[in-house]
Design a protein around this motif. Structure first.
Motif, PDB file in Angstrom:
ATOM      1  N   CYS A 410       0.847  -1.192   0.000  1.00 13.10           N
ATOM      2  CA  CYS A 410       0.000   0.000   0.000  1.00 13.10           C
ATOM      3  C   CYS A 410       0.884   1.244   0.000  1.00 13.10           C
ATOM      4  N   CYS A 413       0.044   2.975   3.726  1.00 11.79           N
ATOM      5  CA  CYS A 413       0.334   2.345   5.019  1.00 11.79           C
ATOM      6  C   CYS A 413       1.313   1.181   4.894  1.00 11.79           C
ATOM      7  N   CYS A 426      -5.901  -2.894  -0.327  1.00 13.82           N
ATOM      8  CA  CYS A 426      -5.185  -2.713   0.927  1.00 13.82           C
ATOM      9  C   CYS A 426      -6.110  -3.239   2.021  1.00 13.82           C
ATOM     10  N   CYS A 431      -6.065   1.907   7.504  1.00 12.01           N
ATOM     11  CA  CYS A 431      -5.203   2.619   6.559  1.00 12.01           C
ATOM     12  C   CYS A 431      -5.693   4.066   6.444  1.00 12.01           C
TER      13      CYS A 431
END
Ligand SMILES: [Zn+2]
Length: 666
Positions: A410, A413, A426, A431
């Protein structure tokens, strides 16, 4: 071996047609005639039909969806349907005017009927003795497809002409269109159920009109405008285009309100000019204005070329498609965790709006279209839809372009991304990108409509950990807001006021605001009309959901999964501490109207209050200048005098009951 030759031939044809599409649609400089182009398309269609093993969904035949298909009965047009000559500059239009005058051997000003050029599907409609008999598509101009059953479902087209003595025969030409709003709805729905999106309203209109099942066409809310009489018998014979538009109107047919008689070419050009900007505000797309020599006797003298009438020209607007370079391709994380590639473009103006980024939808699409960083690409914009990259222009590559590699982590994150069908996701529910996107979705106009909470403010709120879930919005106060950059007292107050207003909403908007995967406005409405919140939370499986028309397995699965997740239930519970619903099944016709009651009413006060609130209104105990209605019963108090002074609308109980309509019956 022979197969290889055919494959080569098909591929060469596709390439050739793509090149002509580029000249035609992008450069607006076709280098072959329409007829030659049609011949190429026809050849390709027949080869593809004969050798289905070489089918390719990116073939230009799939894109243009050649007008003729095998599904519909053929109709031969009584009068050939011509296309129009296009002009892209004032100079060309002036030349056209001069040429026409030369051909007619006149020096005087020439009057024009100026009409919008709808971006839709041309149709031919025939009425006999006032009754709609046959409707057909343009096809190749000589033979079209019989779409009578489908066109009969169009709400703004009369099946019977409204005059007492209708013409015995009427042959009119018109255009079937889809409004921008309907287009948006259809695409939203298609996105929800995972179908390919229509590129523009014209494609969507064509697709909708040519449904095999007329009931499907009926659902699409198509409209038609007629603009030309090809033949009319046993009725006033129009002498000018302006007069024929008048006759069409008189017969009850839908005629555009934008048509205008202009006494010379300058006036016509000036009138078109006013639509350069104004067309953005129109409910449907127009791609230019058509100038027609108004006088029919002159039209007759001018006659036709093999393709166009010599008495008309379409002065097009700047195209909604343009080319530019891709400066970068970044990865965007959406609220459901889906990671999508987004093209960062060298800014380019399309139809008056500067575009600097465009969606690439999915990685599959990105790779299929083979878009590289540094590529020249075609970008298009249709209505309010996010601009998209149509294709790259490989001819313009210099070898320095870079391929995009699918990310493994991602970008926000760093969580390891997961593949889910066509999507890259993700999985981290915390996140930051997902939280920011959920908030953006939650506050948007069609959801809870919290104006003032813009993207930059949301990003700060999340970065500073002031807001970590949508329900935290309702914990905001002035102190928290004033910690943000560029936040003043005034804006903070405005935001808090709008947050307060958002506490009363419909169940459908609330469901939409939650941002459940695959649940757009359309599905949210369906859910709200069929379920209560408790009902949704109690769902054990997809079965009940799938009984609702328009909800397929993907949506059902996503809804069930959402309400099974304890985190989501907690969020909903937190939200409901602040949010209450206006009854979704009833109307919102009194939304935010304020009522005060005085005196003795025939119905209990509590009932009156309930009625108002169910319709979205508010009941207050005392009068203020914001009060909209004072409802007066028997023996009213001092409020009556005060209301008179404040100029508030005073109504009796009977009038009140009329205002709220049928609500009492429940
Ligand atoms: Zn992430």
């Amino acid at each position: 071996m022979q197969n290889q030759n055919i494959k080569n031939e098909i591929e060469q044809l596709r390439e050739e047609i793509n090149r002509h599409n580029y000249y035609y649609y992008v450069l607006n400089q076709p280098i072959i005639s329409d007829d030659e182009y049609d011949a190429l398309i026809r050849k390709l269609i027949s080869l593809e039909a004969q050798y289905p093993q070489f089918f390719d969904e990116n073939s230009p035949t799939q894109k243009v969806g050649s007008d003729i298909s095998e599904k519909f009965e053929k109709v031969e047009h009584k009068y050939r349907m011509y296309s129009l000559e296009d002009a892209f500059s004032e100079k060309e239009v002036i030349e056209f005017d001069n040429r026409v005058k030369r051909n007619l051997d006149i020096n005087d000003c020439l009057a024009y009927s100026v009409e919008p050029k709808f971006d839709g599907v041309s149709v031919n409609i025939i009425y006999e003795n006032g009754k709609l008999k046959v409707a057909s598509t343009r096809g190749d101009g000589i033979i079209g497809e019989n779409i009578t059953k489908n066109i009969k479902t169009l709400k703004n087209l009369p099946l019977v002409l409204i005059v007492k003595n209708p013409p015995s025969f009427l042959d009119v030409q018109g255009e079937v269109i889809l409004t921008k709003e309907e287009f948006k709805k259809i695409n939203e729905y298609r996105e929800e159920i995972g179908l390919a999106l229509f590129a523009n309203p014209r494609n969507a209109a064509a697709g909708s009109l040519k449904q095999l099942d007329p009931k499907e066409t009926a659902k699409r809310n198509l409209k038609v405008f007629v603009y030309y009489i090809r033949g009319i018998e046993a009725y006033t014979q129009p002498k000018t285009q302006t007069q024929s538009l008048q006759i069409l109107k008189e017969l009850g047919l839908p005629v555009s309100e934008l048509n205008r008689y202009c006494k010379n070419i300058q006036e016509a050009i000036a009138y078109r000019q006013t639509f350069l900007k104004a067309r953005e505000e129109l409910p449907y797309e127009i791609d230019g204005m058509v100038f027609k020599v108004d006088d029919f006797s002159l039209q007759e003298k001018l006659s036709y070329t093999s393709k166009y009438p010599k008495w008309a020209i379409a002065f097009k607007f700047p195209p909604m498609q343009s080319s530019t370079t891709v400066e970068d391709i970044i990865f965007n994380v959406g609220r459901t965790g889906i990671v999508t590639p987004v093209a960062i473009l060298k800014p380019v103006k399309i139809g008056g709006v500067t575009i600097s980024r465009a969606s690439l939808h999915t990685f599959d699409e990105l790779f299929k279209k083979d878009i590289r960083i540094g590529d020249y690409v075609f970008v298009q914009r249709a209505g309010d839809v996010i601009p998209e990259v149509v294709s790259s222009i490989p001819e313009k590559r210099n070898g320095k372009e870079k391929h995009v590699v699918k990310p493994t982590n991602c970008p926000v994150c760093s969580s390891l991304l997961q593949e889910e069908g066509a999507y890259l996701i993700c999985p981290n529910i915390d996140c930051r990108a997902r939280i920011v996107e959920s908030l953006k979705h939650f506050v948007q106009k069609n959801a809870l409509n919290i104006e003032g909470l813009g993207d930059k403010i949301i990003q700060q709120l999340v970065a500073k950990k002031i807001v970590q879930s949508v329900s935290d919005i309702y914990k905001l106060d002035k102190n928290k807001l004033l910690q943000l950059d560029r936040m003043g007292e005034k804006l903070a107050n405005k935001i808090l006021e709008n947050i307060e207003k958002s506490k009363r909403t419909t169940f459908a908007k609330f469901l939409y605001a939650l941002g459940i995967k695959h649940v757009g406005e359309f599905v949210a409405n369906k859910l709200a009309n069929n379920f209560s919140l408790e009902g949704l939370m109690e769902l054990k499986d997809e079965e009940k959901l799938m009984q609702i028309e328009g909800i397929g397995p993907e949506i059902a699965k996503s809804v069930v999964a959402f309400f099974k997740e304890q985190r989501n239930i907690n969020t909903i519970k937190n939200l409901l501490e602040n949010i209450s619903f206006i009854d979704n099944k009833k109307s919102t016709k009194l939304l935010n109207e304020t009522f005060v009651f005085t005196g003795i009413l025939g119905i209990p006060r509590s009932k009156a209050k309930e009625i108002v609130e169910n319709l979205g209104g508010v009941v207050k105990d005392s009068l203020s200048k914001d009060t909209n209605y004072l409802v007066v019963g028997d023996e009213p108090g001092s409020k009556l005098e005060k209301a008179k002074k404040l100029g508030i609308l005073i109504i009796s109980e009977d009038e009140f009951l009329k205002l709220v309509g049928n609500e009492l019956r429940d």
